[in-house]
Design a protein around this motif. Structure first.
Motif, mmCIF file in Angstrom:
data_model
loop_
_atom_site.group_PDB
_atom_site.id
_atom_site.type_symbol
_atom_site.label_atom_id
_atom_site.label_comp_id
_atom_site.label_asym_id
_atom_site.label_seq_id
_atom_site.Cartn_x
_atom_site.Cartn_y
_atom_site.Cartn_z
ATOM 1 N N ALA A 354 0.836 -1.205 0.000
ATOM 2 C CA ALA A 354 0.000 0.000 0.000
ATOM 3 C C ALA A 354 0.870 1.254 0.000
ATOM 4 O O ALA A 354 0.591 2.226 -0.715
ATOM 5 C CB ALA A 354 -0.936 -0.011 1.203
ATOM 6 N N GLU A 355 1.931 1.247 0.783
ATOM 7 C CA GLU A 355 2.828 2.414 0.831
ATOM 8 C C GLU A 355 3.492 2.647 -0.516
ATOM 9 O O GLU A 355 3.710 3.799 -0.922
ATOM 10 C CB GLU A 355 3.888 2.198 1.917
ATOM 11 N N ARG A 356 3.801 1.580 -1.252
ATOM 12 C CA ARG A 356 4.410 1.746 -2.573
ATOM 13 C C ARG A 356 3.433 2.436 -3.539
ATOM 14 O O ARG A 356 3.845 3.237 -4.391
ATOM 15 C CB ARG A 356 4.843 0.395 -3.145
ATOM 16 N N ARG A 357 2.141 2.118 -3.419
ATOM 17 C CA ARG A 357 1.155 2.801 -4.262
ATOM 18 C C ARG A 357 1.029 4.272 -3.872
ATOM 19 O O ARG A 357 0.870 5.142 -4.733
ATOM 20 C CB ARG A 357 -0.196 2.088 -4.182
ATOM 21 N N VAL A 358 1.109 4.552 -2.579
ATOM 22 C CA VAL A 358 1.080 5.946 -2.135
ATOM 23 C C VAL A 358 2.243 6.713 -2.756
ATOM 24 O O VAL A 358 2.084 7.837 -3.264
ATOM 25 C CB VAL A 358 1.119 6.034 -0.592
ATOM 26 N N ASP A 359 3.427 6.133 -2.728
ATOM 27 C CA ASP A 359 4.604 6.794 -3.281
ATOM 28 C C ASP A 359 4.417 7.096 -4.763
ATOM 29 O O ASP A 359 4.797 8.176 -5.242
ATOM 30 C CB ASP A 359 5.830 5.903 -3.056
ATOM 31 N N ARG A 360 3.832 6.181 -5.516
ATOM 32 C CA ARG A 360 3.581 6.408 -6.936
ATOM 33 C C ARG A 360 2.574 7.537 -7.133
ATOM 34 O O ARG A 360 2.713 8.370 -8.049
ATOM 35 C CB ARG A 360 3.076 5.133 -7.612
ATOM 36 N N LEU A 361 1.543 7.563 -6.325
ATOM 37 C CA LEU A 361 0.532 8.613 -6.445
ATOM 38 C C LEU A 361 1.127 10.004 -6.243
ATOM 39 O O LEU A 361 0.679 10.976 -6.851
ATOM 40 C CB LEU A 361 -0.579 8.387 -5.407
ATOM 41 N N LEU A 362 2.143 10.097 -5.391
ATOM 42 C CA LEU A 362 2.706 11.398 -5.041
ATOM 43 C C LEU A 362 3.841 11.830 -5.981
ATOM 44 O O LEU A 362 4.216 13.007 -5.983
ATOM 45 C CB LEU A 362 3.228 11.375 -3.601
ATOM 46 N N ASP A 363 4.373 10.903 -6.754
ATOM 47 C CA ASP A 363 5.542 11.181 -7.591
ATOM 48 C C ASP A 363 5.073 11.651 -8.975
ATOM 49 O O ASP A 363 4.489 10.880 -9.744
ATOM 50 C CB ASP A 363 6.390 9.919 -7.715
ATOM 51 N N VAL A 364 5.355 12.912 -9.299
ATOM 52 C CA VAL A 364 4.869 13.501 -10.552
ATOM 53 C C VAL A 364 5.394 12.760 -11.769
ATOM 54 O O VAL A 364 4.782 12.804 -12.850
ATOM 55 C CB VAL A 364 5.243 15.006 -10.607
ATOM 56 N N THR A 365 6.507 12.045 -11.657
ATOM 57 C CA THR A 365 7.064 11.321 -12.796
ATOM 58 C C THR A 365 6.392 9.970 -13.021
ATOM 59 O O THR A 365 6.617 9.340 -14.068
ATOM 60 C CB THR A 365 8.574 11.093 -12.614
ATOM 61 N N ARG A 366 5.579 9.511 -12.082
ATOM 62 C CA ARG A 366 4.970 8.177 -12.193
ATOM 63 C C ARG A 366 3.464 8.168 -12.001
ATOM 64 O O ARG A 366 2.830 7.125 -12.161
ATOM 65 C CB ARG A 366 5.606 7.226 -11.167
ATOM 66 N N SER A 367 2.864 9.286 -11.647
ATOM 67 C CA SER A 367 1.446 9.309 -11.272
ATOM 68 C C SER A 367 0.518 9.602 -12.431
ATOM 69 O O SER A 367 -0.675 9.760 -12.239
ATOM 70 C CB SER A 367 1.220 10.344 -10.172
ATOM 71 N N ARG A 368 1.069 9.686 -13.649
ATOM 72 C CA ARG A 368 0.269 9.889 -14.857
ATOM 73 C C ARG A 368 -0.539 11.189 -14.786
ATOM 74 O O ARG A 368 -1.759 11.188 -14.743
ATOM 75 C CB ARG A 368 -0.620 8.680 -15.126
ATOM 76 N N ASP A 369 0.241 12.285 -14.718
ATOM 77 C CA ASP A 369 -0.293 13.643 -14.851
ATOM 78 C C ASP A 369 -0.984 14.192 -13.610
ATOM 79 O O ASP A 369 -1.621 15.244 -13.682
ATOM 80 C CB ASP A 369 -1.246 13.754 -16.052
ATOM 81 N N LEU A 370 -0.863 13.524 -12.476
ATOM 82 C CA LEU A 370 -1.312 14.151 -11.235
ATOM 83 C C LEU A 370 -0.232 15.125 -10.773
ATOM 84 O O LEU A 370 0.959 14.903 -11.005
ATOM 85 C CB LEU A 370 -1.562 13.091 -10.153
#
Length: 512
Positions: A354-370
Protein backbone atom coordinates in the motif's frame (compact mmCIF):
# COMPACT_ATOMS: atom_id res chain seq x y z
CA UNK A 1 -27.70 -6.28 25.77
CA UNK A 2 -26.86 -9.76 24.52
CA UNK A 3 -26.08 -12.86 26.58
CA UNK A 4 -23.20 -15.26 26.02
CA UNK A 5 -23.76 -18.73 27.44
CA UNK A 6 -20.66 -20.73 28.28
CA UNK A 7 -21.25 -24.40 27.74
CA UNK A 8 -19.18 -27.46 28.48
CA UNK A 9 -18.46 -27.56 24.73
CA UNK A 10 -16.94 -24.06 24.68
CA UNK A 11 -17.69 -20.70 23.03
CA UNK A 12 -17.46 -19.10 19.57
CA UNK A 13 -15.31 -16.24 18.27
CA UNK A 14 -18.48 -14.14 18.08
CA UNK A 15 -19.09 -14.82 21.79
CA UNK A 16 -15.62 -13.54 22.59
CA UNK A 17 -16.09 -10.33 20.61
CA UNK A 18 -19.44 -9.69 22.29
CA UNK A 19 -17.84 -9.89 25.74
CA UNK A 20 -14.42 -8.39 25.02
CA UNK A 21 -15.61 -5.39 23.01
CA UNK A 22 -19.22 -5.21 24.05
CA UNK A 23 -21.32 -5.46 27.16
CA UNK A 24 -22.72 -8.96 26.76
CA UNK A 25 -23.80 -10.70 29.95
CA UNK A 26 -22.08 -14.02 30.62
CA UNK A 27 -23.83 -17.07 32.05
CA UNK A 28 -22.73 -20.66 32.69
CA UNK A 29 -25.13 -23.37 31.59
CA UNK A 30 -26.10 -26.24 33.87
CA UNK A 31 -24.08 -28.82 31.92
CA UNK A 32 -20.87 -26.85 32.45
CA UNK A 33 -21.62 -26.52 36.16
CA UNK A 34 -22.18 -30.28 36.35
CA UNK A 35 -18.95 -30.98 34.46
CA UNK A 36 -16.98 -28.82 36.89
CA UNK A 37 -18.61 -30.42 39.91
CA UNK A 38 -17.80 -33.92 38.64
CA UNK A 39 -14.20 -32.89 37.99
CA UNK A 40 -13.93 -31.37 41.46
CA UNK A 41 -15.20 -34.57 43.08
CA UNK A 42 -12.22 -36.40 41.62
CA UNK A 43 -9.79 -33.86 43.13
CA UNK A 44 -11.54 -34.14 46.49
CA UNK A 45 -11.12 -37.93 46.31
CA UNK A 46 -7.40 -37.55 45.66
CA UNK A 47 -7.13 -35.20 48.63
CA UNK A 48 -8.89 -37.71 50.85
CA UNK A 49 -6.66 -40.56 49.66
CA UNK A 50 -3.47 -38.57 50.32
CA UNK A 51 -1.92 -39.42 46.97
CA UNK A 52 0.90 -37.14 45.71
CA UNK A 53 -0.40 -35.45 42.56
CA UNK A 54 1.20 -32.48 40.83
CA UNK A 55 -0.67 -29.26 41.51
CA UNK A 56 -2.89 -30.86 44.12
CA UNK A 57 -0.46 -31.98 46.79
CA UNK A 58 2.88 -30.77 45.44
CA UNK A 59 4.65 -27.53 44.59
CA UNK A 60 4.95 -26.17 41.06
CA UNK A 61 7.54 -26.00 38.29
CA UNK A 62 10.95 -26.88 39.68
CA UNK A 63 9.23 -27.55 43.04
CA UNK A 64 7.04 -30.29 41.58
CA UNK A 65 8.66 -32.95 43.81
CA UNK A 66 8.01 -31.00 47.01
CA UNK A 67 5.13 -32.57 48.96
CA UNK A 68 2.72 -30.10 50.60
CA UNK A 69 0.87 -31.10 53.76
CA UNK A 70 -2.96 -31.11 53.53
CA UNK A 71 -3.39 -28.26 55.99
CA UNK A 72 -1.23 -25.98 53.80
CA UNK A 73 -2.70 -26.72 50.37
CA UNK A 74 -5.13 -23.80 50.35
CA UNK A 75 -2.25 -21.56 51.41
CA UNK A 76 -0.24 -23.02 48.52
CA UNK A 77 -2.86 -21.92 45.99
CA UNK A 78 -2.99 -18.35 47.33
CA UNK A 79 0.80 -18.14 47.47
CA UNK A 80 0.95 -19.35 43.87
CA UNK A 81 -1.30 -16.53 42.65
CA UNK A 82 0.59 -13.85 44.58
CA UNK A 83 4.02 -14.99 43.46
CA UNK A 84 3.03 -15.41 39.83
CA UNK A 85 1.38 -11.98 39.58
CA UNK A 86 4.81 -10.57 38.75
CA UNK A 87 4.17 -8.61 35.57
CA UNK A 88 5.51 -5.15 34.85
CA UNK A 89 4.72 -2.37 32.39
CA UNK A 90 1.67 -0.58 31.10
CA UNK A 91 -1.72 -2.27 31.54
CA UNK A 92 -3.12 -4.40 28.76
CA UNK A 93 -6.24 -2.99 27.09
CA UNK A 94 -9.62 -3.77 28.62
CA UNK A 95 -10.69 -5.86 25.62
CA UNK A 96 -7.66 -8.14 25.94
CA UNK A 97 -8.19 -8.72 29.66
CA UNK A 98 -11.90 -9.40 29.23
CA UNK A 99 -11.14 -11.83 26.40
CA UNK A 100 -8.58 -13.58 28.60
CA UNK A 101 -11.00 -13.92 31.52
CA UNK A 102 -13.79 -15.25 29.30
CA UNK A 103 -11.46 -17.85 27.82
CA UNK A 104 -10.33 -18.91 31.28
CA UNK A 105 -13.99 -19.44 32.23
CA UNK A 106 -14.38 -21.44 29.01
CA UNK A 107 -11.40 -23.59 29.98
CA UNK A 108 -12.71 -24.27 33.45
CA UNK A 109 -16.19 -25.02 32.10
CA UNK A 110 -14.84 -27.89 30.00
CA UNK A 111 -14.67 -29.88 33.23
CA UNK A 112 -11.05 -30.99 33.11
CA UNK A 113 -9.53 -28.60 35.67
CA UNK A 114 -10.89 -29.89 38.97
CA UNK A 115 -12.24 -26.56 40.26
CA UNK A 116 -15.47 -25.86 42.08
CA UNK A 117 -18.12 -24.14 39.95
CA UNK A 118 -17.94 -21.13 42.26
CA UNK A 119 -14.45 -20.30 40.94
CA UNK A 120 -15.71 -19.98 37.36
CA UNK A 121 -18.75 -18.09 38.62
CA UNK A 122 -16.47 -15.61 40.40
CA UNK A 123 -14.74 -14.82 37.09
CA UNK A 124 -18.13 -14.43 35.44
CA UNK A 125 -19.08 -11.96 38.19
CA UNK A 126 -16.04 -9.83 37.35
CA UNK A 127 -17.06 -9.75 33.68
CA UNK A 128 -20.69 -8.96 34.39
CA UNK A 129 -19.83 -6.19 36.86
CA UNK A 130 -17.24 -4.74 34.44
CA UNK A 131 -14.39 -5.24 36.91
CA UNK A 132 -11.29 -5.50 34.73
CA UNK A 133 -8.02 -6.57 36.38
CA UNK A 134 -4.92 -4.49 35.81
CA UNK A 135 -2.70 -6.86 33.79
CA UNK A 136 0.81 -5.57 32.98
CA UNK A 137 2.02 -6.07 29.42
CA UNK A 138 5.23 -7.96 30.31
CA UNK A 139 5.43 -11.27 32.14
CA UNK A 140 4.28 -14.11 29.92
CA UNK A 141 6.62 -16.46 28.05
CA UNK A 142 3.77 -18.42 26.50
CA UNK A 143 4.50 -21.56 28.58
CA UNK A 144 3.22 -22.67 31.01
CA UNK A 145 0.68 -20.63 29.18
CA UNK A 146 0.14 -17.01 30.22
CA UNK A 147 1.04 -17.51 33.86
CA UNK A 148 1.72 -13.92 34.98
CA UNK A 149 -1.16 -12.24 33.12
CA UNK A 150 -3.66 -14.84 34.32
CA UNK A 151 -2.27 -14.56 37.86
CA UNK A 152 -3.00 -10.82 37.83
CA UNK A 153 -6.60 -11.69 36.91
CA UNK A 154 -6.84 -14.38 39.59
CA UNK A 155 -5.39 -12.07 42.24
CA UNK A 156 -8.43 -9.83 41.92
CA UNK A 157 -10.63 -12.82 42.83
CA UNK A 158 -8.73 -12.93 46.12
CA UNK A 159 -9.49 -9.25 46.75
CA UNK A 160 -5.88 -8.32 46.07
CA UNK A 161 -4.01 -6.58 43.29
CA UNK A 162 -5.37 -3.85 41.04
CA UNK A 163 -8.16 -3.22 38.55
CA UNK A 164 -8.55 -0.69 35.76
CA UNK A 165 -10.40 2.44 36.80
CA UNK A 166 -12.83 4.38 34.56
CA UNK A 167 -10.03 6.52 33.12
CA UNK A 168 -7.49 3.69 32.95
CA UNK A 169 -6.06 4.45 36.36
CA UNK A 170 -5.02 1.75 38.85
CA UNK A 171 -7.61 1.00 41.54
CA UNK A 172 -7.28 -1.26 44.58
CA UNK A 173 -9.04 -4.56 43.85
CA UNK A 174 -10.58 -4.91 47.32
CA UNK A 175 -12.22 -1.50 46.98
CA UNK A 176 -13.44 -2.31 43.47
CA UNK A 177 -15.05 -5.59 44.62
CA UNK A 178 -16.66 -3.88 47.58
CA UNK A 179 -18.20 -1.18 45.39
CA UNK A 180 -20.02 -3.72 43.21
CA UNK A 181 -20.98 -6.04 46.07
CA UNK A 182 -18.60 -8.91 45.35
CA UNK A 183 -16.61 -10.86 47.94
CA UNK A 184 -13.12 -12.41 47.65
CA UNK A 185 -12.84 -16.12 46.95
CA UNK A 186 -11.01 -18.63 49.16
CA UNK A 187 -9.25 -21.10 46.88
CA UNK A 188 -9.02 -24.83 47.52
CA UNK A 189 -6.45 -27.37 46.30
CA UNK A 190 -5.65 -27.25 42.56
CA UNK A 191 -7.75 -24.12 41.96
CA UNK A 192 -4.96 -21.55 41.92
CA UNK A 193 -3.05 -23.54 39.33
CA UNK A 194 -6.20 -24.02 37.24
CA UNK A 195 -6.72 -20.26 37.15
CA UNK A 196 -3.34 -19.46 35.58
CA UNK A 197 -2.22 -22.41 33.45
CA UNK A 198 -3.30 -21.97 29.83
CA UNK A 199 -3.14 -20.04 26.58
CA UNK A 200 -6.04 -17.68 27.22
CA UNK A 201 -4.16 -14.39 26.81
CA UNK A 202 -2.54 -15.50 23.57
CA UNK A 203 -5.78 -16.91 22.19
CA UNK A 204 -7.78 -13.85 23.20
CA UNK A 205 -5.41 -11.50 21.37
CA UNK A 206 -5.29 -13.81 18.35
CA UNK A 207 -9.08 -13.96 18.05
CA UNK A 208 -9.35 -10.17 18.29
CA UNK A 209 -6.61 -9.87 15.66
CA UNK A 210 -8.36 -12.31 13.32
CA UNK A 211 -11.48 -10.17 13.40
CA UNK A 212 -9.52 -6.98 12.75
CA UNK A 213 -7.37 -8.50 10.01
CA UNK A 214 -10.41 -9.81 8.12
CA UNK A 215 -11.83 -6.29 8.00
CA UNK A 216 -8.53 -4.62 7.10
CA UNK A 217 -7.73 -7.07 4.30
CA UNK A 218 -11.02 -6.20 2.61
CA UNK A 219 -10.39 -2.48 3.10
CA UNK A 220 -6.95 -3.04 1.56
CA UNK A 221 -8.68 -4.21 -1.64
CA UNK A 222 -10.76 -1.03 -1.55
CA UNK A 223 -7.82 1.35 -1.10
CA UNK A 224 -5.82 -0.51 -3.74
CA UNK A 225 -8.63 -0.18 -6.25
CA UNK A 226 -9.04 3.52 -5.48
CA UNK A 227 -5.29 4.12 -5.91
CA UNK A 228 -5.21 2.17 -9.19
CA UNK A 229 -8.17 4.17 -10.45
CA UNK A 230 -6.56 7.48 -9.46
CA UNK A 231 -3.32 6.48 -11.25
CA UNK A 232 -5.18 5.53 -14.46
CA UNK A 233 -4.26 1.91 -14.01
CA UNK A 234 -5.70 -1.04 -15.87
CA UNK A 235 -8.47 -3.32 -14.67
CA UNK A 236 -7.43 -6.16 -16.97
CA UNK A 237 -4.94 -7.83 -14.58
CA UNK A 238 -7.90 -8.54 -12.28
CA UNK A 239 -9.99 -10.50 -14.78
CA UNK A 240 -11.22 -13.75 -13.19
CA UNK A 241 -9.78 -16.01 -15.88
CA UNK A 242 -6.28 -14.78 -15.04
CA UNK A 243 -6.65 -15.87 -11.44
CA UNK A 244 -8.39 -19.15 -12.18
CA UNK A 245 -5.08 -20.36 -13.66
CA UNK A 246 -3.36 -19.80 -10.31
CA UNK A 247 -6.03 -21.10 -7.97
CA UNK A 248 -5.11 -19.61 -4.62
CA UNK A 249 -8.48 -18.88 -3.00
CA UNK A 250 -7.57 -15.56 -1.38
CA UNK A 251 -6.02 -14.23 -4.59
CA UNK A 252 -9.23 -14.90 -6.51
CA UNK A 253 -11.31 -13.13 -3.87
CA UNK A 254 -9.07 -10.04 -3.83
CA UNK A 255 -8.89 -9.88 -7.61
CA UNK A 256 -12.67 -10.14 -7.88
CA UNK A 257 -13.06 -7.37 -5.32
CA UNK A 258 -10.67 -5.02 -7.12
CA UNK A 259 -12.15 -5.74 -10.56
CA UNK A 260 -15.67 -5.02 -9.33
CA UNK A 261 -14.55 -1.89 -7.48
CA UNK A 262 -13.16 -0.46 -10.73
CA UNK A 263 -16.33 -0.84 -12.81
CA UNK A 264 -18.61 2.00 -13.99
CA UNK A 265 -15.84 4.57 -13.76
CA UNK A 266 -15.45 7.45 -16.19
CA UNK A 267 -11.88 7.74 -14.94
CA UNK A 268 -11.18 4.18 -16.12
CA UNK A 269 -13.11 4.75 -19.37
CA UNK A 270 -10.91 7.76 -20.15
CA UNK A 271 -7.84 5.70 -20.98
CA UNK A 272 -9.07 2.17 -21.67
CA UNK A 273 -8.39 2.42 -25.44
CA UNK A 274 -5.46 4.84 -25.25
CA UNK A 275 -2.55 3.31 -27.19
CA UNK A 276 -0.11 5.50 -25.28
CA UNK A 277 -1.25 3.99 -22.01
CA UNK A 278 1.22 1.70 -20.26
CA UNK A 279 1.04 -1.91 -21.42
CA UNK A 280 1.73 -3.11 -17.88
CA UNK A 281 1.19 -1.40 -14.55
CA UNK A 282 3.78 -1.48 -11.80
CA UNK A 283 3.83 -4.48 -9.50
CA UNK A 284 2.31 -2.55 -6.60
CA UNK A 285 -0.79 -2.09 -8.76
CA UNK A 286 -0.88 -5.25 -10.89
CA UNK A 287 0.10 -7.66 -8.08
CA UNK A 288 -2.22 -6.26 -5.41
CA UNK A 289 -4.40 -9.41 -5.29
CA UNK A 290 -1.38 -11.72 -5.21
CA UNK A 291 -0.18 -10.05 -1.99
CA UNK A 292 -3.55 -9.34 -0.37
CA UNK A 293 -4.82 -12.77 -1.43
CA UNK A 294 -1.86 -14.54 0.15
CA UNK A 295 -2.63 -12.61 3.32
CA UNK A 296 -6.22 -13.83 3.17
CA UNK A 297 -5.04 -17.43 2.84
CA UNK A 298 -2.73 -16.90 5.81
CA UNK A 299 -5.67 -15.57 7.78
CA UNK A 300 -7.67 -18.70 6.92
CA UNK A 301 -4.88 -20.86 8.34
CA UNK A 302 -4.70 -18.75 11.49
CA UNK A 303 -8.47 -18.94 11.91
CA UNK A 304 -8.26 -22.75 11.74
CA UNK A 305 -5.62 -22.78 14.49
CA UNK A 306 -7.70 -20.49 16.70
CA UNK A 307 -10.85 -22.55 16.16
CA UNK A 308 -9.01 -25.69 17.26
CA UNK A 309 -7.70 -23.92 20.35
CA UNK A 310 -11.22 -22.80 21.27
CA UNK A 311 -12.22 -26.45 21.81
CA UNK A 312 -8.95 -27.47 23.46
CA UNK A 313 -8.18 -28.31 27.08
CA UNK A 314 -5.03 -26.33 27.88
CA UNK A 315 -4.77 -26.75 31.65
CA UNK A 316 -2.08 -28.74 33.49
CA UNK A 317 -2.57 -31.13 35.11
CA UNK A 318 -5.89 -32.25 33.66
CA UNK A 319 -8.54 -34.27 35.46
CA UNK A 320 -9.80 -37.10 33.26
CA UNK A 321 -13.32 -38.57 33.65
CA UNK A 322 -11.88 -41.96 34.67
CA UNK A 323 -10.29 -40.37 37.76
CA UNK A 324 -6.75 -39.95 36.52
CA UNK A 325 -4.93 -36.64 36.93
CA UNK A 326 -2.27 -36.36 34.23
CA UNK A 327 0.38 -33.78 33.43
CA UNK A 328 0.27 -32.40 29.90
CA UNK A 329 2.08 -29.88 27.76
CA UNK A 330 -1.07 -28.45 26.23
CA UNK A 331 -0.37 -25.06 27.78
CA UNK A 332 2.54 -24.55 25.37
CA UNK A 333 1.66 -21.69 23.03
CA UNK A 334 3.64 -22.79 19.96
CA UNK A 335 0.57 -23.24 17.71
CA UNK A 336 -0.66 -19.76 18.53
CA UNK A 337 2.78 -18.16 18.41
CA UNK A 338 3.52 -19.60 14.97
CA UNK A 339 0.12 -18.49 13.68
CA UNK A 340 0.47 -14.96 15.07
CA UNK A 341 3.93 -14.55 13.58
CA UNK A 342 2.70 -15.77 10.19
CA UNK A 343 -0.22 -13.34 10.22
CA UNK A 344 2.06 -10.47 11.26
CA UNK A 345 4.26 -11.15 8.23
CA UNK A 346 1.23 -11.15 5.94
CA UNK A 347 -0.27 -7.99 7.41
CA UNK A 348 3.07 -6.20 7.22
CA UNK A 349 3.27 -6.93 3.49
CA UNK A 350 -0.28 -5.72 2.84
CA UNK A 351 0.82 -2.43 4.38
CA UNK A 352 4.13 -2.37 2.54
CA UNK A 353 2.56 -2.68 -0.92
CA UNK A 354 0.00 0.00 0.00
CA UNK A 355 2.83 2.41 0.83
CA UNK A 356 4.41 1.75 -2.57
CA UNK A 357 1.15 2.80 -4.26
CA UNK A 358 1.08 5.95 -2.14
CA UNK A 359 4.60 6.79 -3.28
CA UNK A 360 3.58 6.41 -6.94
CA UNK A 361 0.53 8.61 -6.44
CA UNK A 362 2.71 11.40 -5.04
CA UNK A 363 5.54 11.18 -7.59
CA UNK A 364 4.87 13.50 -10.55
CA UNK A 365 7.06 11.32 -12.80
CA UNK A 366 4.97 8.18 -12.19
CA UNK A 367 1.45 9.31 -11.27
CA UNK A 368 0.27 9.89 -14.86
CA UNK A 369 -0.29 13.64 -14.85
CA UNK A 370 -1.31 14.15 -11.24
CA UNK A 371 0.41 17.16 -9.62
CA UNK A 372 3.45 16.63 -7.44
CA UNK A 373 2.51 15.31 -3.99
CA UNK A 374 -1.16 15.78 -4.98
CA UNK A 375 -0.98 19.51 -4.35
CA UNK A 376 -2.57 21.85 -6.93
CA UNK A 377 0.10 24.41 -6.01
CA UNK A 378 3.21 22.34 -5.34
CA UNK A 379 6.26 24.29 -4.25
CA UNK A 380 4.67 26.69 -1.83
CA UNK A 381 2.62 23.68 -0.70
CA UNK A 382 3.91 20.17 0.04
CA UNK A 383 0.63 18.30 -0.24
CA UNK A 384 0.87 14.77 1.11
CA UNK A 385 4.67 14.58 0.91
CA UNK A 386 5.20 14.00 4.62
CA UNK A 387 2.22 11.65 4.94
CA UNK A 388 4.26 9.28 2.79
CA UNK A 389 7.23 9.77 5.13
CA UNK A 390 4.97 8.66 7.98
CA UNK A 391 3.84 5.65 5.98
CA UNK A 392 7.43 4.72 5.17
CA UNK A 393 8.37 4.89 8.84
CA UNK A 394 5.45 2.64 9.76
CA UNK A 395 6.40 0.13 7.07
CA UNK A 396 9.89 0.00 8.54
CA UNK A 397 8.49 -0.62 12.01
CA UNK A 398 6.21 -3.38 10.71
CA UNK A 399 9.19 -5.07 9.11
CA UNK A 400 10.88 -5.19 12.50
CA UNK A 401 7.68 -6.44 14.14
CA UNK A 402 7.30 -9.13 11.47
CA UNK A 403 10.46 -10.82 12.77
CA UNK A 404 9.08 -13.89 14.54
CA UNK A 405 8.88 -14.01 18.31
CA UNK A 406 8.13 -17.74 18.32
CA UNK A 407 11.68 -18.72 17.36
CA UNK A 408 12.95 -17.29 20.62
CA UNK A 409 13.08 -19.13 23.92
CA UNK A 410 14.67 -18.60 27.32
CA UNK A 411 14.77 -21.39 29.94
CA UNK A 412 13.09 -20.73 33.30
CA UNK A 413 12.18 -22.39 36.59
CA UNK A 414 15.51 -24.05 37.24
CA UNK A 415 15.51 -25.59 33.72
CA UNK A 416 12.23 -27.40 34.38
CA UNK A 417 10.55 -25.09 31.88
CA UNK A 418 13.42 -25.11 29.42
CA UNK A 419 11.56 -24.25 26.22
CA UNK A 420 8.87 -21.59 25.97
CA UNK A 421 6.73 -20.35 23.07
CA UNK A 422 6.83 -16.55 23.34
CA UNK A 423 3.25 -16.72 22.07
CA UNK A 424 2.18 -13.77 24.23
CA UNK A 425 4.84 -11.61 22.58
CA UNK A 426 3.86 -12.87 19.12
CA UNK A 427 0.18 -12.06 19.54
CA UNK A 428 0.86 -8.74 21.25
CA UNK A 429 3.08 -7.49 18.45
CA UNK A 430 0.55 -8.76 15.89
CA UNK A 431 -1.93 -6.28 17.37
CA UNK A 432 0.61 -3.50 16.80
CA UNK A 433 1.19 -4.57 13.19
CA UNK A 434 -2.57 -4.45 12.53
CA UNK A 435 -2.88 -1.04 14.17
CA UNK A 436 -0.04 0.13 11.94
CA UNK A 437 -1.77 -1.37 8.91
CA UNK A 438 -4.82 0.73 9.76
CA UNK A 439 -2.63 3.84 9.54
CA UNK A 440 -1.05 2.75 6.25
CA UNK A 441 -4.42 2.12 4.63
CA UNK A 442 -5.60 5.48 5.94
CA UNK A 443 -2.72 7.22 4.15
CA UNK A 444 -3.51 5.31 0.94
CA UNK A 445 -7.20 6.17 1.25
CA UNK A 446 -6.41 9.85 1.71
CA UNK A 447 -3.97 9.89 -1.22
CA UNK A 448 -6.28 7.95 -3.52
CA UNK A 449 -9.21 10.23 -2.76
CA UNK A 450 -7.04 13.29 -3.42
CA UNK A 451 -6.02 11.71 -6.72
CA UNK A 452 -9.61 11.03 -7.73
CA UNK A 453 -10.64 14.56 -6.79
CA UNK A 454 -7.86 15.89 -9.03
CA UNK A 455 -9.17 13.82 -11.97
CA UNK A 456 -12.33 15.95 -12.09
CA UNK A 457 -14.42 16.46 -14.12
CA UNK A 458 -14.04 12.73 -14.74
CA UNK A 459 -16.20 10.85 -12.26
CA UNK A 460 -14.86 7.81 -10.41
CA UNK A 461 -16.43 4.43 -9.81
CA UNK A 462 -19.26 4.04 -7.28
CA UNK A 463 -16.63 2.93 -4.77
CA UNK A 464 -14.57 6.00 -5.59
CA UNK A 465 -17.58 8.27 -5.19
CA UNK A 466 -18.36 6.74 -1.78
CA UNK A 467 -14.75 7.24 -0.68
CA UNK A 468 -14.63 10.82 -1.97
CA UNK A 469 -17.85 11.55 -0.12
CA UNK A 470 -16.57 9.99 3.12
CA UNK A 471 -13.18 11.72 3.02
CA UNK A 472 -14.36 14.91 1.36
CA UNK A 473 -16.51 15.69 4.38
CA UNK A 474 -13.32 15.57 6.44
CA UNK A 475 -10.57 16.73 4.12
CA UNK A 476 -12.45 19.00 1.72
CA UNK A 477 -11.18 19.65 -1.81
CA UNK A 478 -7.49 19.73 -2.81
CA UNK A 479 -6.03 23.12 -2.01
CA UNK A 480 -3.50 24.89 0.21
CA UNK A 481 -1.72 22.86 2.87
CA UNK A 482 -3.56 22.21 6.12
CA UNK A 483 -2.71 20.58 9.44
CA UNK A 484 -2.46 16.96 8.24
CA UNK A 485 -2.44 14.97 11.49
CA UNK A 486 -6.18 15.41 12.20
CA UNK A 487 -7.02 14.39 8.63
CA UNK A 488 -4.93 11.26 8.98
CA UNK A 489 -6.60 10.39 12.28
CA UNK A 490 -10.00 10.90 10.67
CA UNK A 491 -8.96 8.68 7.76
CA UNK A 492 -7.87 6.03 10.29
CA UNK A 493 -11.36 6.10 11.78
CA UNK A 494 -12.89 5.62 8.33
CA UNK A 495 -10.59 2.64 7.64
CA UNK A 496 -11.26 1.03 11.03
CA UNK A 497 -15.02 1.58 10.97
CA UNK A 498 -17.73 -0.22 8.97
CA UNK A 499 -19.33 2.78 7.26
CA UNK A 500 -17.16 3.07 4.12
CA UNK A 501 -17.42 -0.61 3.28
CA UNK A 502 -21.17 -0.52 3.90
CA UNK A 503 -21.57 2.50 1.60
CA UNK A 504 -19.60 0.77 -1.15
CA UNK A 505 -21.51 -2.50 -0.77
CA UNK A 506 -24.81 -0.66 -1.10
CA UNK A 507 -23.62 0.39 -4.54
CA UNK A 508 -21.90 -2.75 -5.86
CA UNK A 509 -22.97 -5.62 -3.58
CA UNK A 510 -21.02 -7.55 -0.93
CA UNK A 511 -17.24 -7.67 -1.08
CA UNK A 512 -15.39 -10.90 -0.39
Amino acid sequence: MSTVTIRSTGITPADLLAVARGAATVVLDSASLDAMAASRAIVDGIEAAGRPVYGVSTGFGALANTFVAPERRAELQHALIRSHAAGVGAPMPREVVRAMMLLRVRSLALGRSGVRPLVAEALVDLLNHDVTPWVPEHGSLGASGDLAPLAHCALVLLGEGWVLGPAGERVDAADALRRVGLKPVELAAKEGLALINGTDGMLGMLLLAIHDAAHLFTVADVTAALAIEAMLGSERPFLPELHAIRPHPGQSVSAANIHRLLQDSRVMDSHRDDLAHAVQDAYSMRCAPQVAGAARDTLDFVRTVADRELVSVVDNPVVLPDGRVESTGNFHGAPLGFAADFLAIAAAEVGAIAERRVDRLLDVTRSRDLPAFLSPDAGVNSGLMIAQYTAAGIVAENRRLAAPASVDSLPTSGMQEDHVSMGWAATKKLRTVLDNLTSLLAVELLAAVRGLQLRAPLTPSPAGRAAVEALGAIAGEPGPDVFLAPLMEAARAVVAGPELRAAIEREIGPLG
